[in-house]
Design a protein around this motif. Structure first.
Motif, PDB file in Angstrom:
ATOM      1  N   GLN A  55      22.666 112.580 101.185  1.00 49.64           N
ATOM      2  CA  GLN A  55      24.067 112.490 100.769  1.00 49.64           C
ATOM      3  C   GLN A  55      24.603 113.882 100.465  1.00 49.64           C
ATOM      4  N   GLN A  56      25.528 114.391 101.268  1.00 52.28           N
ATOM      5  CA  GLN A  56      26.083 115.710 101.047  1.00 52.28           C
ATOM      6  C   GLN A  56      27.604 115.685 101.010  1.00 52.28           C
ATOM      7  N   LYS A  57      28.182 114.510 100.851  1.00 52.38           N
ATOM      8  CA  LYS A  57      29.630 114.375 100.833  1.00 52.38           C
ATOM      9  C   LYS A  57      30.225 115.062  99.601  1.00 52.38           C
ATOM     10  N   ARG A  58      31.321 115.777  99.797  1.00 51.18           N
ATOM     11  CA  ARG A  58      32.003 116.428  98.682  1.00 51.18           C
ATOM     12  C   ARG A  58      33.036 115.481  98.086  1.00 51.18           C
ATOM     13  N   PHE A  59      33.226 115.532  96.780  1.00 50.22           N
ATOM     14  CA  PHE A  59      34.166 114.661  96.091  1.00 50.22           C
ATOM     15  C   PHE A  59      35.255 115.494  95.414  1.00 50.22           C
ATOM     16  N   MET A  60      35.757 116.487  96.139  1.00 52.69           N
ATOM     17  CA  MET A  60      36.722 117.396  95.535  1.00 52.69           C
ATOM     18  C   MET A  60      38.048 117.395  96.277  1.00 52.69           C
ATOM     19  N   SER A  61      38.314 116.390  97.071  1.00 51.41           N
ATOM     20  CA  SER A  61      39.536 116.377  97.870  1.00 51.41           C
ATOM     21  C   SER A  61      40.792 116.376  97.005  1.00 51.41           C
ATOM     22  N   SER A  62      40.683 115.798  95.786  1.00 50.38           N
ATOM     23  CA  SER A  62      41.850 115.741  94.904  1.00 50.38           C
ATOM     24  C   SER A  62      41.767 116.754  93.768  1.00 50.38           C
ATOM     25  N   ARG A  63      40.895 117.759  93.907  1.00 50.87           N
ATOM     26  CA  ARG A  63      40.737 118.756  92.845  1.00 50.87           C
ATOM     27  C   ARG A  63      42.018 119.558  92.670  1.00 50.87           C
ATOM     28  N   PRO A  64      42.543 119.626  91.438  1.00 46.07           N
ATOM     29  CA  PRO A  64      43.765 120.398  91.208  1.00 46.07           C
ATOM     30  C   PRO A  64      43.574 121.865  91.563  1.00 46.07           C
ATOM     31  N   GLU A  65      44.623 122.482  92.008  1.00 39.02           N
ATOM     32  CA  GLU A  65      44.555 123.881  92.396  1.00 39.02           C
ATOM     33  C   GLU A  65      44.211 124.735  91.183  1.00 39.02           C
ATOM     34  N   GLY A  66      43.311 125.684  91.374  1.00 35.32           N
ATOM     35  CA  GLY A  66      42.925 126.579  90.297  1.00 35.32           C
ATOM     36  C   GLY A  66      41.673 126.142  89.546  1.00 35.32           C
ATOM     37  N   LYS A  67      41.175 124.925  89.824  1.00 30.25           N
ATOM     38  CA  LYS A  67      39.957 124.477  89.157  1.00 30.25           C
ATOM     39  C   LYS A  67      38.748 125.018  89.906  1.00 30.25           C
ATOM     40  N   VAL A  68      37.802 125.539  89.181  1.00 24.83           N
ATOM     41  CA  VAL A  68      36.644 126.176  89.790  1.00 24.83           C
ATOM     42  C   VAL A  68      35.386 125.380  89.464  1.00 24.83           C
ATOM     43  N   LEU A  69      34.555 125.162  90.483  1.00 22.48           N
ATOM     44  CA  LEU A  69      33.297 124.469  90.251  1.00 22.48           C
ATOM     45  C   LEU A  69      32.325 125.400  89.552  1.00 22.48           C
ATOM     46  N   GLU A  70      31.555 124.848  88.633  1.00 17.78           N
ATOM     47  CA  GLU A  70      30.519 125.629  87.978  1.00 17.78           C
ATOM     48  C   GLU A  70      29.254 124.797  87.905  1.00 17.78           C
ATOM     49  N   THR A  71      28.111 125.462  88.008  1.00 13.33           N
ATOM     50  CA  THR A  71      26.844 124.751  87.985  1.00 13.33           C
ATOM     51  C   THR A  71      26.536 124.267  86.578  1.00 13.33           C
ATOM     52  N   VAL A  72      26.217 122.995  86.465  1.00 16.36           N
ATOM     53  CA  VAL A  72      25.877 122.409  85.177  1.00 16.36           C
ATOM     54  C   VAL A  72      24.371 122.252  85.033  1.00 16.36           C
ATOM     55  N   GLY A  73      23.703 121.855  86.097  1.00 19.48           N
ATOM     56  CA  GLY A  73      22.268 121.678  86.007  1.00 19.48           C
ATOM     57  C   GLY A  73      21.684 121.195  87.306  1.00 19.48           C
ATOM     58  N   VAL A  74      20.427 120.807  87.251  1.00 17.66           N
ATOM     59  CA  VAL A  74      19.668 120.365  88.420  1.00 17.66           C
ATOM     60  C   VAL A  74      19.157 118.952  88.173  1.00 17.66           C
ATOM     61  N   PHE A  75      19.439 118.055  89.099  1.00 15.74           N
ATOM     62  CA  PHE A  75      18.929 116.692  88.973  1.00 15.74           C
ATOM     63  C   PHE A  75      17.403 116.693  88.956  1.00 15.74           C
ATOM     64  N   GLU A  76      16.840 115.787  88.157  1.00 15.56           N
ATOM     65  CA  GLU A  76      15.404 115.561  88.141  1.00 15.56           C
ATOM     66  C   GLU A  76      15.104 114.193  88.747  1.00 15.56           C
ATOM     67  N   ALA A  77      13.836 113.950  89.030  1.00 16.03           N
ATOM     68  CA  ALA A  77      13.444 112.657  89.575  1.00 16.03           C
ATOM     69  C   ALA A  77      13.675 111.556  88.542  1.00 16.03           C
ATOM     70  N   VAL A  78      14.237 110.439  88.991  1.00 15.98           N
ATOM     71  CA  VAL A  78      14.431 109.279  88.121  1.00 15.98           C
ATOM     72  C   VAL A  78      13.075 108.685  87.765  1.00 15.98           C
ATOM     73  N   LYS A  79      12.869 108.351  86.508  1.00 16.76           N
ATOM     74  CA  LYS A  79      11.596 107.774  86.078  1.00 16.76           C
ATOM     75  C   LYS A  79      11.543 106.287  86.390  1.00 16.76           C
ATOM     76  N   GLN A  80      10.641 105.915  87.269  1.00 14.47           N
ATOM     77  CA  GLN A  80      10.446 104.501  87.582  1.00 14.47           C
ATOM     78  C   GLN A  80       9.574 103.829  86.531  1.00 14.47           C
ATOM     79  N   HIS A  81       8.725 104.615  85.873  1.00 13.33           N
ATOM     80  CA  HIS A  81       7.831 104.098  84.838  1.00 13.33           C
ATOM     81  C   HIS A  81       7.882 105.037  83.631  1.00 13.33           C
ATOM     82  N   GLY A  82       7.554 104.510  82.476  1.00 11.36           N
ATOM     83  CA  GLY A  82       7.602 105.317  81.266  1.00 11.36           C
ATOM     84  C   GLY A  82       9.014 105.448  80.741  1.00 11.36           C
ATOM     85  N   LYS A  83       9.199 106.321  79.757  1.00 12.30           N
ATOM     86  CA  LYS A  83      10.511 106.469  79.132  1.00 12.30           C
ATOM     87  C   LYS A  83      10.901 107.931  79.072  1.00 12.30           C
ATOM     88  N   TYR A  84      12.199 108.162  78.875  1.00  4.65           N
ATOM     89  CA  TYR A  84      12.708 109.519  78.707  1.00  4.65           C
ATOM     90  C   TYR A  84      12.530 109.939  77.250  1.00  4.65           C
TER      91      TYR A  84
END
Length: 376
Positions: A55-84
């Motif tokens: 999945q590489q689709k961008r979801f910024m088609s309606s982004r207001p002019e002047g808004k800048v993307l910034e990196t927030v973090g990196v996804f981790e693997a979802v835990k199928q077992h155990g707890k967070y």
């Protein structure tokens, strides 16, 4: 497979994987930009269980002019077992907000969509609809903090002041609320990590958590969080969760005991209950009416009818499939039951009733005075 509800107009995901598909970059725009919940279907890597991959689709088609993307973090693997663990950063897979885990709760989930063996089942209350018994299974929920930057954007879909306490006897106010505190099911957690020392904006973040780069996740509980959890445990504890689906509309109910108050020479017992409605299908529907039946151990049976819920008549669509709210009920008895229906309207004007699973209202045996809000 996790269904990822990313912020349309706010989120953009760019998959950057190494050979083992272990990383996914999450980019979030300036939080002053509004967003709606959006749920793209993402492929899952069978080798590592990580959602994403193609999945590489961008979801910024309606982004207001002047808004800048910034990196927030990196996804981790979802835990199928155990707890967070305490300190885990996450995105809510349905409502899309950023949050952090404070501590887990182990609840009993009574899912009426599953037909269990007859043994170890929980019977319905007297007079409730149907006669099916339901077996509970252990399910993990989390007490979490919501990033206050996201609260204005989710307020139409989920209450951000859902956790309430009874006020003291001599206080003119009936309830206290803790803004930005929520309960999240394990499957609604989309974990990520961040290099920021204060990645979540909430007044309790630095009171409850401290940055510790030697740990993973790098946020550990302060003594104030442990003390607060212990002191408020009876009024925060999540023990039973009830779920039922009618015509693709799933209703989940979580009741909480709040304590007892004396009024006019009698005891009044209070509960809050959190309800989530979720449209599991493709048809757009709208909640129009509620119909409750409230049975008290004192022998009374009350009927409550009304338009909508908490002053709203939410629309449930494929793009915005869920609505969550909290309310309160009081009885002049230490226990009781509730059940009922929601009247749902289709786009063609026809209606159908969605069942609210019956649930018990139980008081704590070692009833103590509930706290007034949070104290340290």
């Amino acid at each position: 497979m996790a269904a990822c509800a990313l912020r349309r107009g706010l989120l953009s995901t760019v998959s950057k994987y190494n050979k083992k598909h272990t990383q996914r970059i999450l980019r979030i725009a300036d939080s002053s930009c509004g967003f709606d919940a959006y749920r793209p279907r993402l492929q899952q890597c069978l080798a590592c269980g990580l959602t994403g991959g193609v999945q590489q689709k961008r979801f910024m088609s309606s982004r207001p002019e002047g808004k800048v993307l910034e990196t927030v973090g990196v996804f981790e693997a979802v835990k199928q077992h155990g707890k967070y663990e305490t300190g885990q950063l996450f995105l809510h897979s349905v409502f899309g907000y950023r949050g952090i885990v404070l501590f887990p709760w182990h609840a009993r989930l009574y899912d009426r969509d599953i037909t269990p063996p007859m043994s170890d089942s929980k019977p319905e209350p007297p007079g409730a609809h149907g006669s099916k018994e339901v077996k509970g299974k252990t399910h993990t929920y989390y007490q979490v903090l919501i990033d206050t930057r996201d609260c204005p954007h989710i307020s139409q879909r989920s209450q951000t002041e859902a956790v309430t306490f009874l006020a003291n006897h001599d206080d003119s106010r009936a309830l206290y609320a803790i803004p930005g505190l929520d309960y999240v099911s394990h499957e609604d957690i989309l974990p990520y990590n961040s290099a920021e020392q204060v990645p979540i904006q909430h007044e309790l973040f630095e009171r409850f958590l401290m940055f510790n780069p030697a740990k993973s996740p790098p946020f550990t509980a302060r003594d104030t969080l442990k003390a607060w959890q212990e002191k408020n445990h009876p009024w925060l504890e999540l023990s039973d969760v009830h779920r039922e689906t009618t015509e693709n509309i799933r209703v989940t109910v979580i009741p909480f005991y709040m304590g007892m108050r004396e009024a006019q020479n009698s005891h009044v017992y209070w509960w809050r209950y959190c309800i989530r409605l979720e449209n599991m299908g493709n048809e757009v529907v709208q909640l129009r009416e509620r119909h409750w039946r409230i049975f008290s151990l004192s022998g009374t049976l009350e009927t409550v009818r009304g338009r909508g819920v908490v002053g709203r008549e939410p629309v449930l669509s494929k793009e915005q499939p869920a609505f969550q709210y909290s309310s309160h009920v009081s009885l002049q008895a230490p226990s009781g039951h509730m059940w009922g229906t929601f009247r749902i309207e289709r786009t063609d004007g026809s209606h159908f009733d969605v069942r609210i699973p019956p649930f018990s209202l139980e008081s704590n045996k070692d009833d103590k005075a509930p706290p007034a809000g949070y104290t340290f």
